[in-house]
Enzyme design. Structure first.
Site, PDB file in Angstrom:
ATOM      1  N   TYR A 144      17.593  19.501 -25.884  1.00  0.00           N
ATOM      2  CA  TYR A 144      18.813  19.818 -25.132  1.00  0.00           C
ATOM      3  C   TYR A 144      19.800  18.674 -25.322  1.00  0.00           C
ATOM      4  CZ  TYR A 144      21.900  20.598 -21.081  1.00  0.00           C
ATOM      5  OH  TYR A 144      22.988  20.775 -20.259  1.00  0.00           O
ATOM      6  N   ASP A 239      20.373  11.533 -30.341  1.00  0.00           N
ATOM      7  CA  ASP A 239      20.832  11.760 -28.959  1.00  0.00           C
ATOM      8  C   ASP A 239      19.928  10.906 -28.057  1.00  0.00           C
ATOM      9  OD1 ASP A 239      21.353  14.665 -26.786  1.00  0.00           O
ATOM     10  OD2 ASP A 239      21.381  12.497 -26.427  1.00  0.00           O
ATOM     11  N   LYS A 267      23.496   8.491 -18.905  1.00  0.00           N
ATOM     12  CA  LYS A 267      22.517   8.109 -17.882  1.00  0.00           C
ATOM     13  C   LYS A 267      22.486   6.592 -17.627  1.00  0.00           C
ATOM     14  CE  LYS A 267      19.902  12.280 -19.018  1.00  0.00           C
ATOM     15  NZ  LYS A 267      19.946  13.186 -17.872  1.00  0.00           N
TER      16      LYS A 267
HETATM   17  P1  KE4 Z   1      24.906  15.340 -19.200  1.00  0.00           P
HETATM   18  O1  KE4 Z   1      26.084  16.143 -19.709  1.00  0.00           O
HETATM   19  O2  KE4 Z   1      24.048  16.121 -18.242  1.00  0.00           O
HETATM   20  O3  KE4 Z   1      25.291  13.971 -18.666  1.00  0.00           O
HETATM   21  O4  KE4 Z   1      23.975  15.005 -20.472  1.00  0.00           O
HETATM   22  C1  KE4 Z   1      23.540  16.055 -21.289  1.00  0.00           C
HETATM   23  C2  KE4 Z   1      22.306  15.614 -22.034  1.00  0.00           C
HETATM   24  C3  KE4 Z   1      22.429  15.246 -23.365  1.00  0.00           C
HETATM   25  N1  KE4 Z   1      21.351  14.835 -24.083  1.00  0.00           N
HETATM   26  C4  KE4 Z   1      20.123  14.769 -23.508  1.00  0.00           C
HETATM   27  C5  KE4 Z   1      18.957  14.320 -24.337  1.00  0.00           C
HETATM   28  C6  KE4 Z   1      19.948  15.127 -22.150  1.00  0.00           C
HETATM   29  O5  KE4 Z   1      18.711  15.073 -21.597  1.00  0.00           O
HETATM   30  C7  KE4 Z   1      21.055  15.552 -21.392  1.00  0.00           C
HETATM   31  C8  KE4 Z   1      20.938  15.972 -19.943  1.00  0.00           C
HETATM   32  N2  KE4 Z   1      19.653  15.863 -19.373  1.00  0.00           N
HETATM   33  C9  KE4 Z   1      19.381  16.752 -18.250  1.00  0.00           C
HETATM   34  C10 KE4 Z   1      17.937  16.521 -17.814  1.00  0.00           C
HETATM   35  N3  KE4 Z   1      17.005  16.970 -18.759  1.00  0.00           N
HETATM   36  C11 KE4 Z   1      20.348  16.555 -17.137  1.00  0.00           C
HETATM   37  C12 KE4 Z   1      19.950  17.200 -15.822  1.00  0.00           C
HETATM   38  C13 KE4 Z   1      20.818  18.385 -15.498  1.00  0.00           C
HETATM   39  O6  KE4 Z   1      21.160  19.153 -16.416  1.00  0.00           O
HETATM   40  O7  KE4 Z   1      21.125  18.539 -14.305  1.00  0.00           O
END
Ligand code: KE4
Length: 428
Positions: A144, A239, A267
């Site tokens: 993801y 990523d 993060k």
């Molecule tokens: P954000 O747009 O949520 O800040 O980041 C997206 C993203 C990009 N790349 C990786 C590897 C990620 O894990 C994420 C977002 N992670 C999720 C948890 N697996 C965020 C939690 C959520 O969607 O509420």
């Protein structure tokens, strides 16, 4: 435990927010859809609106590696706030943070701050396309990378041909340039390059997959991706939104010794504030406006509060002797206790301070084995742990994140709760 206030607030929030939450996983759909509303957090603990306290392994999905409300990060945010919340102009701290990112990850010769991991990934892909003049990208099933249209995709029926949208509202045209390979499967990547020779701008990969649960790269997988992208004139994008500053101060690229062309961060780099970063080789990032034709912008990008929090977090991570070794040891203790307690019924994957407990007898090494897990069994375990005061991710396919604030008391209580689960199960 009682959850009346959470239930009351869930009713109210569903009247004004889709599903009552501002991000879907928070709705607890895969474990029964009755989310706990949190009120505060401190160190390794979170506290809900009914006065229950929990040892936290969500850690805001990764940012809070130093524990919640770390005094030095809170202090930095308070201090920065007194000087103004946002200027929309360059500031010294943005340069300091970019320098610090470069010091930790020398592949990031130039970097640009944005406001989320999604934005970082979306922008990195645009820079890769702008630099190579190619349109197609390869991603991996089960990885993801945020919710930008082109990445909400799943393999089509003819896996080697078209992909199809994996979300409503995403037109086929937005995903037609996105190819889907299998994580840890070199052959699936080779096939896509052969079938799309000269058309692939980049491969984007979670260097440790953590969105199908934690699935580490098999030996040689990342060096293979480095090699094939180099040979094919494509870029390699790591990523590192989760792994950046999590696996070590230099992220997965330092941990595995594989240097990508572009990296995305999120993060931890924001210390808990909304921050994403993308960056990499100078010649690639010089395609980004205002230097080059690849446009990307943001009102709150590099915001003084976010940069203050991010700098405070990275300074602490860089200056605390043995912090990563301690994180690894604590995570290992939990992983070993769970494996010992559950035996063959679960597969525990762990790397650094990231782990997942898969309720499957298979060895989880890819998307198929990860999705062989019994999500009902995970849900039952989740609720037992929650009622025992241990806050796990409300989904089998997320990671557990430890923090430097988790001490031996919290680790032992967590192991005890897991052991008690098996005991209560055996009594049924
Ligand atoms: P954000 O747009 O949520 O800040 O980041 C997206 C993203 C990009 N790349 C990786 C590897 C990620 O894990 C994420 C977002 N992670 C999720 C948890 N697996 C965020 C939690 C959520 O969607 O509420």
């Amino acid at each position: 435990m009682q959850f009346q206030n959470s239930e009351r607030l869930f009713e109210l929030s569903q009247k004004r927010i889709p599903g009552g939450v501002n991000s879907p996983v928070r709705a607890y759909l895969s474990v029964g859809n009755r989310p706990v509303f949190l009120k505060s957090a401190k160190g390794p603990h979170v506290f809900d609106v009914d006065g229950n306290s929990y040892i936290d392994y969500v850690s805001s999905w990764g940012p809070c590696i130093l524990g919640h409300a770390h005094p030095k990060i809170v202090e930095a945010v308070k201090k920065a706030s007194e000087d103004g919340l946002s200027f929309g102009a360059p500031t010294e701290r943005e340069w300091e943070l970019a320098e610090m990112i470069f010091a930790c990850m020398p592949s990031m010769e130039l970097s640009r701050m944005v406001n989320s991991g999604t934005e970082a990934v979306m922008s990195a892909i645009r820079a890769a396309r702008g630099f190579t003049g190619r349109d197609k990208i390869i991603k991996f099933r089960g990885c993801y990378h945020g919710h930008s249209d082109g990445l909400l995709v799943k393999a089509g029926s003819g896996a080697l041909t078209q992909s199809v949208p994996d979300s409503g509202g995403v037109p086929y045209d937005c995903v037609k340039h996105t190819l889907v390979a299998e994580y840890n499967d070199n052959n699936s990547v080779e096939q896509l390059f052969t079938a799309n020779r000269g058309e692939i701008a980049a491969v984007i990969v979670e260097p440790v997959a953590a969105n199908m649960g934690v699935v580490p790269p098999k030996s040689g997988f990342l060096p293979f991706l480095r090699e094939i992208t180099k040979n094919e004139g494509a870029l390699l994008i790591f990523d590192e939104v989760i792994t950046g500053f999590r696996l070590g101060i230099g992220g997965a690229q330092q941990y595995f010794g594989v240097v990508p062309d572009l990296t995305t961060l999120g993060k931890i780099v924001g210390g808990g504030m909304p921050v994403g970063v993308y960056g990499g080789r100078k010649e690639i990032m010089e395609t980004v406006a205002p230097l080059g034709p690849v446009y990307q912008a943001g009102t709150l990008s590099g915001n003084p509060i976010a940069t203050a929090a991010g700098l405070a977090a990275l300074r602490l991570l860089r200056s605390t002797e043995g912090i990563y070794e301690a994180l690894e040891q604590k995570t290992k203790t939990i992983a070993e206790a769970v494996s010992e307690t559950f035996g063959e019924r679960v597969c525990v994957n762990r790397i650094g301070s990231l782990m997942s407990i898969f309720f499957t007898e298979q060895n989880v090494v890819d998307f198929n084995s990860a999705t062989s897990s019994d999500t009902d069994a995970y849900a039952a375990f989740f609720w037992h742990m929650l009622e025992s005061g241990v806050y796990l991710a409300p989904s089998q396919f997320e990671a557990m994140f430890l923090s430097a604030a988790h001490g031996s008391v919290e680790i032992e209580r967590t192991c005890e709760a897991a052991r008690a689960y098996v005991k209560t199960e055996s009594l049924k």
